[in-house]
Design an enzyme around this catalytic site. Structure first.
Site, short mmCIF file in Angstrom:
data_model
loop_
_atom_site.label_atom_id
_atom_site.label_comp_id
_atom_site.label_asym_id
_atom_site.label_seq_id
_atom_site.Cartn_x
_atom_site.Cartn_y
_atom_site.Cartn_z
N LYS A 24 11.67 37.54 -27.84
CA LYS A 24 11.24 35.99 -28.37
C LYS A 24 10.22 35.52 -27.54
O LYS A 24 9.62 34.79 -27.51
CB LYS A 24 12.53 35.16 -27.61
O1 OMP Z 1 17.59 36.10 -30.77
C1 OMP Z 1 18.45 36.52 -29.96
O2 OMP Z 1 19.55 37.59 -30.44
C2 OMP Z 1 19.61 35.62 -29.52
C3 OMP Z 1 19.91 34.01 -29.81
C4 OMP Z 1 19.92 33.51 -29.64
O3 OMP Z 1 20.31 32.29 -29.91
N1 OMP Z 1 21.38 34.01 -28.83
C5 OMP Z 1 21.50 34.95 -28.26
O4 OMP Z 1 22.50 35.46 -27.71
N2 OMP Z 1 20.25 35.92 -28.67
C6 OMP Z 1 20.97 37.51 -28.16
O5 OMP Z 1 21.33 38.14 -28.54
C7 OMP Z 1 22.39 38.71 -27.74
C8 OMP Z 1 23.74 38.88 -27.75
O6 OMP Z 1 24.68 39.42 -26.84
P1 OMP Z 1 26.62 39.02 -26.90
O7 OMP Z 1 26.60 37.70 -26.09
O8 OMP Z 1 26.78 40.47 -25.55
O9 OMP Z 1 26.74 39.43 -27.82
C9 OMP Z 1 21.55 39.06 -26.67
O10 OMP Z 1 20.42 40.20 -26.54
C10 OMP Z 1 20.86 37.54 -26.65
O11 OMP Z 1 20.04 37.82 -25.83
#
Ligand code: OMP
Length: 274
Positions: free
Chosen positions: A99
């Site tokens: 990001k």
């Molecule tokens: O860019 C991302 O991957 C991201 C964007 C977003 O809007 N929301 C989001 O959760 N993420 C990333 O996606 C992953 C979600 O993880 P879980 O919620 O454990 O499945 C994490 O690494 C967050 O940093």
């Protein structure tokens, strides 16, 4: 390694050959590791390597989140992990979730970090600073740049829902990313699974552009609603990410097999609605 094909070509190939829209997120938190791994000097690498090897045939992409490595001075383990994926599972693209977002001269350095140091196929970038903050990544013509558009977190609405002259800010980002900012065809967008109505809107604005969709699993996003809202005209077009629900499915020595079982069930649940 990264020669003629582009990130989007490699993603398309992975979608097809694996019949999967599942992106396995690598967010290693040592506090949640199984007991037999905790404390070892390369525990982060060993944990992620086991997950990667157990799920590679089920995944269209892997997404390591850099903060989990940097916070523990484990960048060398992230390098080793990506090298391992390149060597053992070269057909699965790696998205470095960093990001980033800064002025052009600094963005050039972030691009070197993501694409040369870590050898990622794509990187997540925050578009808040505008076109010239994204441009340096596009100089790496075989890599992808995935812009935050409508994020999965509740606070995402604070700014992304603001009216900017008759449309919401995330809609402007989607239109720019599908239009004038995408002169090289390297862009993709992040849209959270927690907001299916906005996934549908972004799909409407972007044609068949690839969408990275985090938010199923631990954040509670609905798989059916996500797939139905986001699938492309070919019933594809999505990298649906799950991290914690897969990584921490088991706590014992068989944690990688437990992760595989959840990844398999998630891939199949996604495929049911394509
Ligand atoms: O860019 C991302 O991957 C991201 C964007 C977003 O809007 N929301 C989001 O959760 N993420 C990333 O996606 C992953 C979600 O993880 P879980 O919620 O454990 O499945 C994490 O690494 C967050 O940093």
């Amino acid at each position: 390694m990264h020669t003629t094909s582009t990130f989007i070509d490699r993603l398309n190939a992975a979608w097809t050959t694996r019949n999967s829209l599942l992106c396995v997120g690598l967010d290693p938190d040592p506090a949640k590791f199984p007991a037999h791994l905790s404390g070892g000097p390369d525990a982060i690498f060993e944990f992620c390597k086991a997950i990667v090897d157990a799920t590679a045939d089920l995944a269209c992409a892997f997404k390591p989140q850099i903060a989990y490595f940097a916070a523990r001075r484990a960048e060398d383990q992230l390098e080793a992990l990506i090298a391992h994926i390149r060597e053992r599972h070269p057909e699965v693209p790696v998205i470095l979730d960093a990001k980033r977002g800064d002025i052009g001269s600094t963005a050039e350095q972030y691009a070197v970090e993501a694409f040369e140091r870590y050898r990622a196929d794509a990187v997540t970038v925050n578009p808040y600073m505008g076109r010239d903050s994204i441009e340096p990544y596009l100089a790496w013509s075989d890599r992808g740049v995935i812009l935050l558009c409508r994020t999965s977190n509740p606070g995402g609405s604070d700014l992304q829902f603001l009216d900017v002259g008759g449309e919401r800010l995330f809609e402007r980002v989607a239109r720019l990313a599908a239009g004038e900012w995408n002169h090289t065809g390297q862009l993709a967008l992040v849209v959270g699974a927690t907001f299916p109505a906005e996934i549908a809107r972004v799909r409407e604005l972007t044609g068949d552009m690839p969408l990275l969709v985090p938010g199923i699993g631990a954040q509670g996003g609905d798989v059916e609603a996500t797939v139905k809202a986001g699938r492309s005209s070919a019933g594809s077009g999505l990298m649906i990410n799950s991290s914690r629900a897969i990584l921490y499915a088991g706590k014992g020595e068989d944690f990688a097999q437990a992760a595989r079982a959840v990844a398999l069930a998630t891939r199949d649940a996604i495929n049911r609605y394509r």
